[in-house]
Design a protein around this motif. Structure first.
Motif, PDB file in Angstrom:
ATOM      1  N   UNK A  31      81.892  36.030 -59.224  1.00 31.38           N
ATOM      2  CA  UNK A  31      81.144  35.643 -58.023  1.00 31.38           C
ATOM      3  C   UNK A  31      79.645  35.566 -58.319  1.00 31.38           C
ATOM      4  N   UNK A  32      79.116  36.554 -59.017  1.00 29.79           N
ATOM      5  CA  UNK A  32      77.694  36.541 -59.380  1.00 29.79           C
ATOM      6  C   UNK A  32      77.390  35.314 -60.239  1.00 29.79           C
ATOM      7  N   UNK A  33      78.260  35.014 -61.197  1.00 28.89           N
ATOM      8  CA  UNK A  33      78.068  33.865 -62.077  1.00 28.89           C
ATOM      9  C   UNK A  33      78.038  32.560 -61.262  1.00 28.89           C
ATOM     10  N   UNK A  34      78.997  32.409 -60.351  1.00 27.88           N
ATOM     11  CA  UNK A  34      79.068  31.180 -59.542  1.00 27.88           C
ATOM     12  C   UNK A  34      77.858  31.051 -58.627  1.00 27.88           C
ATOM     13  N   UNK A  35      77.500  32.140 -57.963  1.00 29.70           N
ATOM     14  CA  UNK A  35      76.335  32.098 -57.066  1.00 29.70           C
ATOM     15  C   UNK A  35      75.068  31.815 -57.876  1.00 29.70           C
ATOM     16  N   UNK A  36      74.960  32.384 -59.068  1.00 33.73           N
ATOM     17  CA  UNK A  36      73.806  32.116 -59.915  1.00 33.73           C
ATOM     18  C   UNK A  36      73.752  30.643 -60.305  1.00 33.73           C
ATOM     19  N   UNK A  37      74.904  30.070 -60.653  1.00 34.46           N
ATOM     20  CA  UNK A  37      74.965  28.648 -61.004  1.00 34.46           C
ATOM     21  C   UNK A  37      74.534  27.789 -59.808  1.00 34.46           C
ATOM     22  N   UNK A  38      75.066  28.111 -58.637  1.00 30.37           N
ATOM     23  CA  UNK A  38      74.685  27.365 -57.432  1.00 30.37           C
ATOM     24  C   UNK A  38      73.210  27.560 -57.096  1.00 30.37           C
ATOM     25  N   UNK A  39      72.688  28.736 -57.399  1.00 33.22           N
ATOM     26  CA  UNK A  39      71.262  29.024 -57.200  1.00 33.22           C
ATOM     27  C   UNK A  39      70.426  28.067 -58.039  1.00 33.22           C
ATOM     28  N   UNK A  40      70.813  27.852 -59.294  1.00 33.37           N
ATOM     29  CA  UNK A  40      70.069  26.943 -60.173  1.00 33.37           C
ATOM     30  C   UNK A  40      70.186  25.509 -59.670  1.00 33.37           C
ATOM     31  N   UNK A  41      71.375  25.123 -59.222  1.00 29.63           N
ATOM     32  CA  UNK A  41      71.583  23.773 -58.688  1.00 29.63           C
ATOM     33  C   UNK A  41      70.698  23.537 -57.465  1.00 29.63           C
ATOM     34  N   UNK A  42      70.741  24.453 -56.514  1.00 27.69           N
ATOM     35  CA  UNK A  42      69.949  24.292 -55.282  1.00 27.69           C
ATOM     36  C   UNK A  42      68.457  24.385 -55.598  1.00 27.69           C
ATOM     37  N   UNK A  43      68.085  25.254 -56.510  1.00 25.11           N
ATOM     38  CA  UNK A  43      66.680  25.355 -56.913  1.00 25.11           C
ATOM     39  C   UNK A  43      66.199  24.037 -57.520  1.00 25.11           C
ATOM     40  N   UNK A  44      67.023  23.420 -58.354  1.00 27.48           N
ATOM     41  CA  UNK A  44      66.650  22.141 -58.966  1.00 27.48           C
ATOM     42  C   UNK A  44      66.462  21.071 -57.901  1.00 27.48           C
ATOM     43  N   UNK A  45      67.386  21.001 -56.960  1.00 27.39           N
ATOM     44  CA  UNK A  45      67.260  20.030 -55.862  1.00 27.39           C
ATOM     45  C   UNK A  45      66.013  20.342 -55.040  1.00 27.39           C
ATOM     46  N   UNK A  46      65.793  21.624 -54.773  1.00 24.92           N
ATOM     47  CA  UNK A  46      64.600  22.033 -54.022  1.00 24.92           C
ATOM     48  C   UNK A  46      63.315  21.640 -54.736  1.00 24.92           C
ATOM     49  N   UNK A  47      63.290  21.816 -56.051  1.00 26.33           N
ATOM     50  CA  UNK A  47      62.102  21.443 -56.825  1.00 26.33           C
ATOM     51  C   UNK A  47      61.890  19.926 -56.821  1.00 26.33           C
TER      52      UNK A  47
END
Length: 183
Positions: free
Chosen positions: A125-141
């Protein structure tokens, strides 16, 4: 002095167990990084894996993304629509957070089978949420580059560490031996 040790035995046991597990896992991870030469998977296998998965998720969401090895540092560059937005370094792969999570769960261990299952499922779960965090962060940037510092330093660490904290609270209240003793 002996009375204090007896009175705080469970606290001392927790602290020593946590520190021991955290140290062993951290040293093991450090050795892995030290011996990872990056010749096949740059800069190391897990960081490379997170970068490739980030690229796949973003492309599947309709964001043309390319991930390339950074020429000047051990990281992977994330380009969205040809624009260099972010880099994925070793610290972005989530393993230090998983080590922290695991150390806490072991320090408040429950039944062996339950503890191992919780560590495995929580780590996934931590791994998946971290991956999604990077995805959303990239879109946000991409859309909001002016909020780079707030997104990277406040919002997304708050999400990942907040989730780990909630997993810990759930573990202690539901499965740990400590909870059974106090019941």
């Amino acid at each position: 002095m002996k009375a204090l040790f007896v009175k705080y035995k469970s606290v001392i046991k927790f602290i020593l167990t946590f520190l021991l597990v955290y140290t062993v896992l951290s040293v093991g991870y450090k050795l892995y990084l030290q011996f990872s030469d990056g010749s096949k998977f740059y800069p190391d296998y897990f960081t490379h894996l997170v970068a490739v998965q980030t690229e796949n998720v973003l492309n599947n969401l309709g964001y043309p993304t390319q991930v390339l090895p950074h020429p000047d540092e051990p990281s992977m560059k994330v380009l969205l629509n040809g624009k260099y937005l972010a880099r994925i370094i070793e610290g972005c792969n989530g393993f230090s957070v998983i080590i922290l999570f695991t150390s806490f769960v072991v320090a408040f261990s429950g039944k062996l089978k339950t503890t191992l299952f919780y560590i495995l499922s929580g780590s996934v779960l931590v791994y998946i949420v971290n991956l999604l965090r990077i995805v959303v962060l990239t879109i946000g940037l991409y859309y909001y580059p002016e909020y780079k510092d707030v997104l990277h330093a406040v919002v997304f660490p708050g999400i990942i560490y907040g989730m780990v904290f909630l997993l810990w609270v759930f573990w202690v209240n539901r499965f740990s031996k400590l909870n059974k003793k106090d019941a």
